[in-house]
Motif scaffolding. Structure first.
Motif, short mmCIF file in Angstrom:
data_model
loop_
_atom_site.label_atom_id
_atom_site.label_comp_id
_atom_site.label_asym_id
_atom_site.label_seq_id
_atom_site.Cartn_x
_atom_site.Cartn_y
_atom_site.Cartn_z
N LEU A 28 1.01 -1.25 -0.04
CA LEU A 28 0.11 0.14 -0.09
C LEU A 28 0.66 1.28 -0.03
N GLU A 29 2.28 0.95 -0.13
CA GLU A 29 3.16 2.13 -0.28
C GLU A 29 3.95 2.29 -1.37
N GLU A 30 4.50 3.43 -1.68
CA GLU A 30 5.55 3.23 -2.91
C GLU A 30 6.84 4.07 -2.55
N PRO A 31 8.06 4.06 -3.32
CA PRO A 31 9.34 4.34 -2.79
C PRO A 31 9.27 5.71 -2.27
N ARG A 32 8.68 6.63 -2.94
CA ARG A 32 8.85 7.84 -2.27
C ARG A 32 7.77 8.47 -1.33
N GLY A 33 6.73 7.68 -0.82
CA GLY A 33 6.04 7.87 0.16
C GLY A 33 5.10 8.90 -0.04
N ARG A 34 4.64 9.02 -1.66
CA ARG A 34 3.86 10.17 -1.77
C ARG A 34 2.35 9.65 -1.90
N TRP A 35 2.29 8.32 -2.15
CA TRP A 35 1.03 7.74 -2.59
C TRP A 35 0.82 6.47 -1.50
N ALA A 36 -0.38 6.47 -0.94
CA ALA A 36 -0.85 5.17 -0.08
C ALA A 36 -2.22 4.61 -0.67
N GLY A 37 -2.13 3.39 -0.28
CA GLY A 37 -3.40 2.63 -0.89
C GLY A 37 -4.19 2.37 0.55
N ARG A 38 -5.47 2.29 0.34
CA ARG A 38 -6.39 1.97 1.73
C ARG A 38 -6.28 0.67 1.97
N GLY A 39 -6.58 -0.32 0.89
CA GLY A 39 -6.57 -1.95 1.43
C GLY A 39 -6.65 -2.49 0.19
N GLY A 40 -7.27 -3.74 0.44
CA GLY A 40 -7.44 -4.68 -0.96
C GLY A 40 -7.12 -6.11 -0.35
N LEU A 41 -7.47 -7.08 -1.26
CA LEU A 41 -7.24 -8.43 -1.16
C LEU A 41 -5.89 -8.53 -1.75
N LEU A 42 -4.91 -9.28 -1.12
CA LEU A 42 -3.78 -9.33 -1.74
C LEU A 42 -3.81 -11.06 -2.51
N VAL A 43 -3.62 -11.09 -3.77
CA VAL A 43 -3.83 -12.51 -4.28
C VAL A 43 -2.55 -12.60 -5.11
N SER A 44 -1.72 -13.72 -4.82
CA SER A 44 -0.63 -14.02 -5.29
C SER A 44 -0.42 -15.58 -6.15
N PRO A 45 -1.02 -15.72 -7.51
CA PRO A 45 -1.14 -16.94 -7.83
C PRO A 45 0.17 -17.29 -8.50
N ALA A 46 0.04 -18.71 -8.81
CA ALA A 46 1.21 -19.38 -8.91
C ALA A 46 1.62 -19.66 -10.18
N SER A 47 0.62 -19.50 -11.17
CA SER A 47 0.58 -19.87 -12.67
C SER A 47 -0.21 -19.04 -13.52
N THR A 48 0.00 -18.93 -14.84
CA THR A 48 -0.76 -18.24 -15.82
C THR A 48 -2.57 -18.41 -15.64
N GLU A 49 -2.69 -19.74 -15.40
CA GLU A 49 -3.99 -20.27 -15.42
C GLU A 49 -4.73 -19.51 -14.20
N GLU A 50 -3.99 -19.78 -12.95
CA GLU A 50 -4.54 -19.05 -11.65
C GLU A 50 -4.67 -17.52 -12.11
#
Ligand SMILES: Cc1cc2nc3c(=O)[nH]c(=O)nc-3n(C[C@H](O)[C@H](O)[C@H](O)COP(=O)(O)OP(=O)(O)OC[C@H]3O[C@@H](n4cnc5c(N)ncnc54)[C@H](O)[C@@H]3O)c2cc1C
Length: 467
Positions: A28-50
């Motif tokens: 929810l951050e970025e390298p310069r600290g100028r933008w922030a995200g509020r939230g979300g569902l983190l999804v990290s698939p392991a394949s193209t099909e996923e």
């Protein structure tokens, strides 16, 4: 847009538990600290099909998807703003699928770091030349999505030039399979080029076929003091005349950056002290070449032409690394000073000498500031960063950042340049894109977005304003 919570139970039922890591603050951050995200569902698939399964669910229910690579993007494209999206991280797709030295091609999944891709190429005695300071974290999907540049564009081009093929999941969940390493393939629209630089607004890149090059057998570097940026350009032309394709990088360094190093990073050795203007030249030659001799010859020719007043040629790989440490540490030292406003811009190379004083004057009309102008002068890409004068801080000028940015970008536009040379548009430069880009191009971009992503779920608010 629908919040992720609507589809979370279905997604969790459809995919293995490992696909749902905890949402760490870094997403929810970025390298310069100028933008922030509020939230979300983190999804990290392991394949193209996923990935395709996740995107299909999102498309069906109108849930926004924000693609996430290494999180090093500098324009807020990977940060979701105030949406409640699925944050789709490609980090678990980190396989090198194929390396073929004969074909000069390497197929990397989107989550492979740039550095790992370089190392895989080196493993078969080839070079993947894209080089940026964030390469340990930036990932191939992000590098392609932002059309990353870096110090070797002069010789090898940017990510677009170094990509032979792409595999991507489109906004409806279908999979575009375009990993062919063919150099010649004129079968209609080249969709690879739509995906590159689209910053995740047209689909998710899941893998890329990278173009490899022969590894230069011999490398060399030199730093030279030049009279001014015009002399730097003349020296670049002289270098190309004498050394040709062997010139891999040609970086302009202004005095401010060296002063910042001396003050904030005194361990970085400055081989030429602190001249007003200097250049770092890097060569990569074949086995029969002699980089040291070529650089000495250039130094002599440059001196004779009145372009160069001092210089040092690296005598060892250690000295070459020391020279690069100077260039690569400047952004870090800058950060310690604290820029009021940073600009990643490009102008036609011939316009650089006139651009710098005009942009400096435009900033002076806003207020009293210091400028650090440095960068990839060989491809017209300058980092034109504006700093407070001693005794003042960045916080003192928060209210003037927009005026400074506008002043610099107006001059860039007048010179026919680009207000985003290599970092992209993200969420930070959406207004700039609307102000400066050709309206016909903007309309075509909106039409393409509407055709490929009619529900507007792909990274809404990045590049184009969300509808
Ligand atoms: C210290 C430092 C130095 C840098 N130097 C340079 C430089 O010299 N040249 C340069 O060009 N950039 C530079 N950058 C910027 C940044 O590293 C690049 O933009 C990089 O390409 C981003 O890759 P990433 O994987 O971190 O992408 P992220 O930051 O995760 O994402 C960047 C954008 O791409 C999208 N995206 C990410 N992955 C995918 C995917 N698989 N499919 C579709 N969209 C995706 C995101 O949604 C976002 O819009 C630098 C950054 C830092 C912090």
């Amino acid at each position: 847009m629908t919040a992720f919570s609507k589809i979370e139970p279905d997604l969790r039922a459809a995919l293995p538990p490992k696909t749902f890591p905890n949402l760490q603050p870094r997403y929810l951050e970025e390298p310069r600290g100028r933008w922030a995200g509020r939230g979300g569902l983190l999804v990290s698939p392991a394949s193209t099909e996923e990935v395709a399964r996740v995107v299909s669910h999102c498309a069906e229910h109108g849930v926004p998807v924000v693609p996430y690579g290494g999180g090093t993007g500098l324009v807020g494209g990977q940060v979701s703003g105030d949406l409640e999206p699925v944050i789709l991280s490609l980090e678990r797709m980190s396989a090198i699928r194929e390396v073929d030295a004969t074909e000069n091609a390497l197929v990397a999944e989107a989550g492979v770091t740039l550095q790992a891709a370089q190392e895989a190429a080196e493993g078969v005695d080839r070079l993947f030349p894209l080089t940026i300071a964030s390469q340990g974290s930036a990932r191939i999907g992000g590098v392609m999505a932002t059309n990353a540049g870096g110090v070797n564009v002069l010789r090898y081009g940017n990510a677009r030039d170094l990509c032979l093929g792409l595999e991507a999941v489109l906004p409806d969940g279908s999979v575009l399979r375009g990993l062919s390493p063919l150099r010649k393939n004129n079968t209609g629209y080249d969709l690879r080029h739509l995906m590159i630089g689209a910053e995740g607004t047209l689909g998710i890149i899941t893998a890329a076929t990278l173009r490899l090059h022969p590894r230069p057998a011999k490398a060399g570097a030199a730093m030279m003091v030049v009279r001014d940026p015009a002399a730097a350009l003349d020296l670049l032309n002289l270098a190309r005349d004498r050394i040709g394709e062997g010139v891999s990088a040609f970086e302009l360094i202004g005095r401010f950056g060296l002063d910042a190093l001396a003050e904030h990073m005194p361990d970085v050795r400055l081989p030429l002290g602190r001249p007003d203007w200097s250049v770092l030249i890097d060569l990569g030659l074949s086995a029969s070449g002699d980089p040291e001799a070529a650089l000495l010859d250039l130094f002599e020719a440059g001196t004779e032409a009145g372009l160069v007043s001092d210089g040092v040629v690296a005598q060892s790989e250690g000295q070459r690394a020391e020279m690069w440490a100077v260039r690569e540490s400047i952004p870090l030292a800058n950060r310690k000073v604290g820029a009021v406003s940073s600009h990643d811009i490009s102008v036609p190379t011939a316009a650089i000498p006139a651009f710098i004083p005009e942009a400096t004057a435009a900033v002076a009309a806003v207020g009293r500031f210091r400028i650090n102008c440095f960068g990839h002068v060989g491809d017209g890409n300058l980092h034109f960063n504006v700093f407070p004068v001693p005794g003042e801080s960045r916080a003192d000028h928060e209210d003037r950042r927009d005026a400074i940015k506008r002043a610099v970008h107006d001059v860039v536009h007048r010179f026919g340049g680009s207000v985003s040379a290599e970092h992209g548009v993200g969420r930070l430069k959406v207004d700039d894109l609307e102000r400066y880009v050709d309206p016909v191009k903007l309309a075509a971009m909106r039409a393409i977005k509407g055709a490929l992503d009619p529900k507007g779920i792909m990274n809404p608010g990045a590049v184009l304003r969300a509808r």
